[in-house]
Design a protein around this motif. Structure first.
Motif, mmCIF file in Angstrom:
data_model
loop_
_atom_site.group_PDB
_atom_site.id
_atom_site.type_symbol
_atom_site.label_atom_id
_atom_site.label_comp_id
_atom_site.label_asym_id
_atom_site.label_seq_id
_atom_site.Cartn_x
_atom_site.Cartn_y
_atom_site.Cartn_z
ATOM 1 N N ASN A 123 1.293 -1.177 -0.017
ATOM 2 C CA ASN A 123 0.294 0.063 -0.124
ATOM 3 C C ASN A 123 0.859 1.361 0.166
ATOM 4 O OD1 ASN A 123 -1.788 1.737 0.259
ATOM 5 N ND2 ASN A 123 -2.509 1.494 2.244
ATOM 6 N N GLN A 124 1.403 1.808 -0.892
ATOM 7 C CA GLN A 124 1.201 3.744 -1.290
ATOM 8 C C GLN A 124 0.931 4.597 -0.339
ATOM 9 O OE1 GLN A 124 4.812 3.878 -2.893
ATOM 10 N NE2 GLN A 124 4.560 0.998 -2.577
ATOM 11 N N PHE A 125 -0.231 4.245 0.509
ATOM 12 C CA PHE A 125 -1.402 4.916 0.637
ATOM 13 C C PHE A 125 -0.644 5.187 2.161
ATOM 14 C CE2 PHE A 125 -2.495 4.439 -3.716
ATOM 15 C CZ PHE A 125 -1.892 6.034 -4.035
ATOM 16 N N HIS A 126 -1.578 6.373 3.364
ATOM 17 C CA HIS A 126 -1.299 6.218 4.174
ATOM 18 C C HIS A 126 -2.866 6.132 4.651
ATOM 19 C CE1 HIS A 126 -1.804 8.018 8.527
ATOM 20 N NE2 HIS A 126 -0.759 6.941 8.320
ATOM 21 N N TYR A 127 -2.909 5.083 5.623
ATOM 22 C CA TYR A 127 -4.340 4.551 6.050
ATOM 23 C C TYR A 127 -4.462 5.764 7.087
ATOM 24 C CZ TYR A 127 -8.106 2.437 8.624
ATOM 25 O OH TYR A 127 -9.373 2.798 8.839
ATOM 26 N N VAL A 128 -6.077 6.296 7.369
ATOM 27 C CA VAL A 128 -5.987 7.170 8.570
ATOM 28 C C VAL A 128 -7.773 6.257 9.195
ATOM 29 C CG1 VAL A 128 -7.042 8.942 7.121
ATOM 30 C CG2 VAL A 128 -6.980 9.463 9.679
ATOM 31 N N ASN A 129 -7.852 6.322 9.868
ATOM 32 C CA ASN A 129 -8.503 6.223 11.183
ATOM 33 C C ASN A 129 -10.135 6.567 10.248
ATOM 34 O OD1 ASN A 129 -11.490 6.122 13.236
ATOM 35 N ND2 ASN A 129 -9.783 4.107 13.286
ATOM 36 N N LEU A 130 -11.048 5.622 9.915
ATOM 37 C CA LEU A 130 -11.975 5.979 8.549
ATOM 38 C C LEU A 130 -13.365 6.467 9.789
ATOM 39 C CD1 LEU A 130 -12.531 3.770 5.855
ATOM 40 C CD2 LEU A 130 -11.368 6.209 5.975
ATOM 41 N N TYR A 131 -13.200 5.822 10.806
ATOM 42 C CA TYR A 131 -14.634 6.099 11.988
ATOM 43 C C TYR A 131 -14.373 8.186 12.615
ATOM 44 C CZ TYR A 131 -17.248 6.228 16.114
ATOM 45 O OH TYR A 131 -18.683 6.521 16.820
ATOM 46 N N THR A 132 -13.210 7.881 12.826
ATOM 47 C CA THR A 132 -12.573 9.327 13.482
ATOM 48 C C THR A 132 -13.086 10.159 12.101
ATOM 49 O OG1 THR A 132 -11.307 8.668 14.645
ATOM 50 C CG2 THR A 132 -10.817 10.962 14.260
ATOM 51 N N VAL A 133 -12.515 9.929 10.631
ATOM 52 C CA VAL A 133 -12.099 11.096 9.736
ATOM 53 C C VAL A 133 -13.997 11.380 9.433
ATOM 54 C CG1 VAL A 133 -12.128 10.821 7.314
ATOM 55 C CG2 VAL A 133 -10.492 10.405 8.200
ATOM 56 N N GLY A 134 -14.659 10.220 9.830
ATOM 57 C CA GLY A 134 -15.914 10.161 8.916
ATOM 58 C C GLY A 134 -16.920 11.268 10.162
ATOM 59 N N LEU A 135 -16.529 11.515 11.916
ATOM 60 C CA LEU A 135 -17.277 12.615 12.360
ATOM 61 C C LEU A 135 -16.742 13.326 12.053
ATOM 62 C CD1 LEU A 135 -16.448 10.702 15.880
ATOM 63 C CD2 LEU A 135 -18.474 10.575 14.701
ATOM 64 N N ILE A 136 -15.575 13.398 11.609
ATOM 65 C CA ILE A 136 -15.071 15.010 11.341
ATOM 66 C C ILE A 136 -16.667 15.604 9.591
ATOM 67 C CG2 ILE A 136 -13.274 16.625 9.504
ATOM 68 C CD1 ILE A 136 -11.321 15.076 11.811
ATOM 69 N N LYS A 137 -16.103 14.514 9.096
ATOM 70 C CA LYS A 137 -16.895 14.745 7.677
ATOM 71 C C LYS A 137 -18.530 15.207 7.368
ATOM 72 C CE LYS A 137 -13.555 13.061 4.409
ATOM 73 N NZ LYS A 137 -13.459 12.592 2.945
ATOM 74 N N LEU A 138 -18.839 14.705 8.758
ATOM 75 C CA LEU A 138 -20.456 15.126 8.702
ATOM 76 C C LEU A 138 -20.960 16.443 9.611
ATOM 77 C CD1 LEU A 138 -21.447 11.388 10.856
ATOM 78 C CD2 LEU A 138 -22.166 12.416 8.466
ATOM 79 N N ASN A 139 -19.961 16.712 10.045
ATOM 80 C CA ASN A 139 -19.484 18.251 10.079
ATOM 81 C C ASN A 139 -18.829 19.338 10.767
ATOM 82 O OD1 ASN A 139 -21.379 20.081 11.686
ATOM 83 N ND2 ASN A 139 -20.626 19.592 13.678
ATOM 84 N N GLY A 140 -18.199 18.866 9.199
ATOM 85 C CA GLY A 140 -17.260 19.709 9.022
ATOM 86 C C GLY A 140 -16.087 19.468 7.277
ATOM 87 N N ASP A 141 -15.050 19.674 7.197
ATOM 88 C CA ASP A 141 -13.682 19.237 6.633
ATOM 89 C C ASP A 141 -12.564 18.618 6.721
ATOM 90 O OD1 ASP A 141 -14.004 18.731 3.359
ATOM 91 O OD2 ASP A 141 -14.542 20.309 3.055
ATOM 92 N N ILE A 142 -11.872 18.283 5.905
ATOM 93 C CA ILE A 142 -10.480 18.245 5.959
ATOM 94 C C ILE A 142 -10.301 18.362 4.597
ATOM 95 C CG2 ILE A 142 -8.844 16.038 6.290
ATOM 96 C CD1 ILE A 142 -10.773 14.051 7.303
#
Length: 161
Positions: A123-142
């Protein structure tokens, strides 16, 4: 407007980066008040003593009195304290804008990098926790850069007025 700045704060590089980015924000938007936990010596002077309840109560109070959270997501994983702070913000409907600058995000259109995903341990990409990312994207942006974060903050401040 009160902003809570959630970021790792245990390495010298973390402390310097947090202080520098918060200073940029303070200079660009002097009308906002930013809480940077590392500036709260009562709980974050590591030569002194603060127990887990003192830290949790102090930082949670600041999250709950914030209108917005800026969260740094960089690192091997999202810092556990940052993830907890994001959860508190989400539960209370406080918008979060994240900063995720990991350079391994680049090349999403590179066919070799995409093909490597089919090979175990390539995997050439970095993984970031999708649950935490989802909490941000539900009420914000990255955002993937400081410049983009500052633009996103400007848009949020315009919407808030």
């Amino acid at each position: 407007m009160n902003i809570y700045f959630a970021a790792p704060l245990f390495a010298a590089s973390d402390l310097q980066y947090n202080a520098a980015l918060v200073e940029k924000i303070r200079q660009r938007y002097p009308e906002v008040t930013i809480y940077l936990p590392q500036e709260n010596a009562a709980i974050n002077d590591k030569s002194a003593y603060a127990d887990s309840k003192m830290i949790a109560l102090a930082d949670t109070e600041k999250v709950l009195t914030s209108d917005l959270m800026i969260a740094c997501l960089d690192g091997l994983t999202i810092d556990a304290g940052v993830a907890s702070e994001i959860g508190v913000a989400y539960a209370k409907g406080i918008p979060v804008i994240g900063l995720y600058t990991d350079s391994r995000q680049q090349g999403a259109d590179n066919q070799q990098k995409l093909a490597a995903l089919q090979t175990v341990a390539e995997n050439q990409f970095h993984y970031v926790n999708l649950y935490t990312v989802g909490l941000i994207k539900l009420n914000g942006d990255i955002y993937a850069s400081e410049a983009a974060l500052l633009e996103g903050l400007a848009a949020f401040l315009r919407e808030d007025n």
